[in-house]
Design a protein around this motif. Structure first.
Motif, PDB file in Angstrom:
ATOM      1  N   SER A   3      -2.678  11.773  -3.509  1.00 53.61           N
ATOM      2  CA  SER A   3      -3.446  12.060  -2.286  1.00 53.61           C
ATOM      3  C   SER A   3      -2.651  11.740  -1.029  1.00 53.61           C
ATOM      4  O   SER A   3      -2.984  12.219   0.061  1.00 53.61           O
ATOM      5  N   ASN A   4      -1.591  10.947  -1.192  1.00 53.62           N
ATOM      6  CA  ASN A   4      -0.717  10.622  -0.071  1.00 53.62           C
ATOM      7  C   ASN A   4       0.581  11.428  -0.093  1.00 53.62           C
ATOM      8  O   ASN A   4       1.490  11.145   0.683  1.00 53.62           O
ATOM      9  N   SER A  29       0.852  -1.190   0.000  1.00 52.25           N
ATOM     10  CA  SER A  29       0.000   0.000   0.000  1.00 52.25           C
ATOM     11  C   SER A  29       0.886   1.237   0.000  1.00 52.25           C
ATOM     12  O   SER A  29       2.105   1.148   0.192  1.00 52.25           O
ATOM     13  N   SER A  46       4.280   2.493  -5.312  1.00 57.10           N
ATOM     14  CA  SER A  46       3.867   3.686  -6.047  1.00 57.10           C
ATOM     15  C   SER A  46       4.326   3.613  -7.506  1.00 57.10           C
ATOM     16  O   SER A  46       3.650   4.124  -8.402  1.00 57.10           O
ATOM     17  N   ASN A  99      -3.991  10.054  -9.004  1.00 56.39           N
ATOM     18  CA  ASN A  99      -4.525  10.767  -7.845  1.00 56.39           C
ATOM     19  C   ASN A  99      -4.428   9.936  -6.572  1.00 56.39           C
ATOM     20  O   ASN A  99      -4.300  10.489  -5.473  1.00 56.39           O
ATOM     21  N   GLY A 100      -4.473   8.605  -6.713  1.00 61.76           N
ATOM     22  CA  GLY A 100      -4.307   7.762  -5.545  1.00 61.76           C
ATOM     23  C   GLY A 100      -2.941   7.905  -4.907  1.00 61.76           C
ATOM     24  O   GLY A 100      -2.800   7.857  -3.680  1.00 61.76           O
ATOM     25  N   SER A 151      -7.334   8.083 -11.881  1.00 58.40           N
ATOM     26  CA  SER A 151      -7.580   7.654 -10.501  1.00 58.40           C
ATOM     27  C   SER A 151      -6.322   7.068  -9.872  1.00 58.40           C
ATOM     28  O   SER A 151      -6.072   7.236  -8.670  1.00 58.40           O
ATOM     29  N   LEU A 152      -5.515   6.384 -10.663  1.00 59.61           N
ATOM     30  CA  LEU A 152      -4.276   5.807 -10.137  1.00 59.61           C
ATOM     31  C   LEU A 152      -3.278   6.896  -9.751  1.00 59.61           C
ATOM     32  O   LEU A 152      -2.651   6.831  -8.684  1.00 59.61           O
ATOM     33  N   ALA A 156      -7.058  17.281  -6.177  1.00 57.41           N
ATOM     34  CA  ALA A 156      -6.792  16.197  -7.111  1.00 57.41           C
ATOM     35  C   ALA A 156      -6.729  16.734  -8.532  1.00 57.41           C
ATOM     36  O   ALA A 156      -7.340  17.748  -8.871  1.00 57.41           O
ATOM     37  N   ALA A 164     -10.004   0.827 -12.333  1.00 59.13           N
ATOM     38  CA  ALA A 164      -9.124   2.002 -12.215  1.00 59.13           C
ATOM     39  C   ALA A 164      -8.946   2.680 -13.556  1.00 59.13           C
ATOM     40  O   ALA A 164      -8.992   2.045 -14.611  1.00 59.13           O
ATOM     41  N   LEU A 192       1.774   1.525  -9.425  1.00 57.11           N
ATOM     42  CA  LEU A 192       0.549   2.276  -9.728  1.00 57.11           C
ATOM     43  C   LEU A 192       0.776   3.302 -10.828  1.00 57.11           C
ATOM     44  O   LEU A 192      -0.065   3.461 -11.729  1.00 57.11           O
TER      45      LEU A 192
END
Length: 556
Positions: free
Chosen positions: A479-480, A249, A448, A475-476, A472-473, A486, A468, A451
């Protein structure tokens, strides 16, 4: 904490005892013979130790310089008479390297050593270990490591010899890059069923199914470069194997930087495969702090045991005694203004990996440096060149050299040494007061990357999967990393910008620049060469001298 790989390293002598040449009339004085070793799963792991030792030996130095300093990500300048080193750094930066460049030769030697050691160990295990699951896994792991080395070699040198049989005496000529690509692909696919599918302490630093899938994903994303044929759906499929495992993750903003600290390790949930480093070993060679930290920041970042002792915020180069230890890093490496421009989001935690501008102590007070007028500025012409000059340390961006637009020499004074923004992603090892080696483990593949590779493959024409999208990938991951809103749309430049921020100093930027068509751009100190044949390095003259069947790469 940093003894993860000690089980592999400590028992290497066992593997070497029966692989080295011995006179037949010398009696055997050890129980470790080809008939008794390796037999158990633990012995199989220990017998593989030399392969991992070779991988870590030059990854943070030779391999890193070839991949980073040939791009706009990093450069190591000349400071008067310092760091000329046969112009090997200048040639990397300006794309003027030849077959005699020292880094080019060292990279070839580094990777062929890994491959040769893997060949030898595969032969040993194949002949000596009893049949069974442990043997199958051990051979699959060794073949995966050999495939990784061949991938690295193909990426750097293009057409390389496929030499996979230990003990063969015939010289192998270059194989076309596409053939090496197919070989690596087939080796990884054959190994995957036998590799472990777990993560954590037991498999940390060892190849798993997910390292194999990571290499495949990277190869497929770059397949147009390597073979001329797009493989974006294959990149997505390999990435999905890792994503669907549920083992990895993204680290949140609060722990992003800690991923690269000297205390990192198997607890990092983004690490798919990392090289464990231990500063106490002779083959440490994780010395980013030495290259990247400004010479006057040894105390500030506790470099190699530096400490202010009883002093509070000492004036650098002036205070002495009272337990003050100011070990100076070499500090010649920096980024270019072009690469730093990717860090254009003020809310992004990844900005914190850089040392820029006025420098302060932990409490916010300025770091002051004492020198002379002439020591600060070699062009000083005032009446008191030896007069004391005290200034606040200020790191300035790299621009055209003060000594002339075409020179690579930055000068030899404080202004020169303070030129360039410095990267401390791999934070100087405050846990090691003994030497300049660092305990920071070096990730080769992180989640990362998986992704963002999948996102890019979709954006370039691959079929979306698992619900996905490319947006979206991306921005995923973002976002971290940032509190900024976004993204609402993607372009190739946005993807390039995101990869530049995410993987700075992780030895992937040359790979990215080539794939995004930016390798021939101008940057830094008079890097203007646009030769496209330099997307691969030449076969070193040292390699051709020992193997006259090798054919030089085009252009060299």
């Amino acid at each position: 904490m940093k003894k993860i790989i000690s089980g592999i390293l400590a028992l290497i002598t066992g593997a070497l005892m029966f692989t080295s040449c011995q006179k037949l009339d010398i009696p055997i004085t050890t129980e470790l013979t080809p008939e008794s070793y390796p037999q158990t799963a633990a012995q199989l792991t220990s017998a593989s130790g030399p392969v991992y030792i070779n991988l870590r030996s030059d990854y943070g130095t030779t391999y890193w310089f070839l991949q980073s300093s040939s791009s706009d990500e990093s450069m190591l300048g000349i400071f008067g008479s310092d760091w000329i080193d046969g112009n090997k750094y200048l040639e990397l930066h300006r794309h003027t390297w030849t077959k005699d460049n020292a880094w080019v030769a060292a990279g070839w030697s580094y990777l062929t050593n890994i491959i040769g050691t893997a060949n030898q160990t595969i032969s040993i295990v194949g002949q000596s270990a009893p049949a069974g699951a442990s043997k199958n896994t051990s051979i699959a792991e060794l073949k995966t490591m050999r495939a990784l080395a061949y991938y690295m070699m193909m990426d750097l040198y293009g057409n390389v010899p496929l030499d996979t049989l230990y003990g063969a005496t015939d010289l192998k000529t270059n194989s076309p890059r596409a053939q090496v690509f197919n070989y690596v692909e087939s080796e990884l696919k054959a190994a995957i069923p036998y590799l472990k599918s777990t993560s954590g302490m037991a498999t940390y630093g060892l190849p798993t199914k997910y390292l194999a899938y990571s290499i495949l994903a990277k190869m497929y994303l770059n397949a147009v470069v390597y073979t001329g044929t797009a493989r974006y759906d294959d990149c997505i499929a390999a990435s999905d194997q890792i994503i669907s495992s549920g083992l990895y993750s993204i680290e949140p903003m609060s722990t992003y930087l800690q991923m690269f600290y000297p205390t990192n390790g198997p607890n990092q949930k983004e690490f798919i495969f990392a090289i464990p480093y231990d500063a106490s070993t002779a083959t440490g060679n994780m010395i980013h702090g030495r290259y990247d930290v400004n010479r006057n920041l040894g105390i500030r970042y506790q470099y190699s045991g530096s400490t202010p002792g009883s002093f509070v915020n000492p004036v650098m180069n002036q205070s002495a005694g009272g337990g003050l230890i100011n070990n100076k890093p070499s500090g010649p490496r920096m980024t270019t203004s072009e690469f730093y421009s990717n860090f254009n989001d003020p809310n992004d935690v990844r900005n914190k990996q850089w040392l820029t501008g006025l420098q302060t102590w932990q409490d916010g007070s300025p770091i002051m440096v004492s020198t002379t007028n002439l020591g600060y500025n070699q062009f000083y012409t005032g009446a008191a060149p030896a007069g004391v000059f005290v200034y606040q340390l200020n790191l300035t961006p790299l621009t055209s050299s003060r000594l002339g637009a075409t020179t690579y020499d930055l000068g030899k004074d404080e202004i020169a040494w303070n030129t360039g923004y410095r990267n401390i992603k791999f934070l100087p090892d405050y846990t090691n007061p003994i030497n300049r080696n660092q305990n920071n483990d070096a990730p080769i593949f992180r989640f990362s990357d998986i992704l963002l590779m999948k996102a890019e493959a979709i954006f370039r024409g691959g079929t979306p999967t698992l619900g996905a999208t490319a947006l979206s990938l991306v921005n995923g991951v973002r976002s971290n990393r940032t509190t900024s809103p976004a993204l609402t749309a993607l372009t190739l430049d946005v993807l390039y910008n995101e990869r530049s921020k995410e993987f700075a100093w992780e030895a992937w930027h040359r790979n990215d620049m080539i794939r995004f068509g930016k390798f021939e751009t101008s940057y830094g100190l008079s890097k203007t060469n646009t030769d496209t044949y330099r997307r691969i390095f030449p076969i070193p003259s040292t390699a051709i001298a020992t193997n006259n069947t090798l054919v030089q790469n085009p252009g060299y």
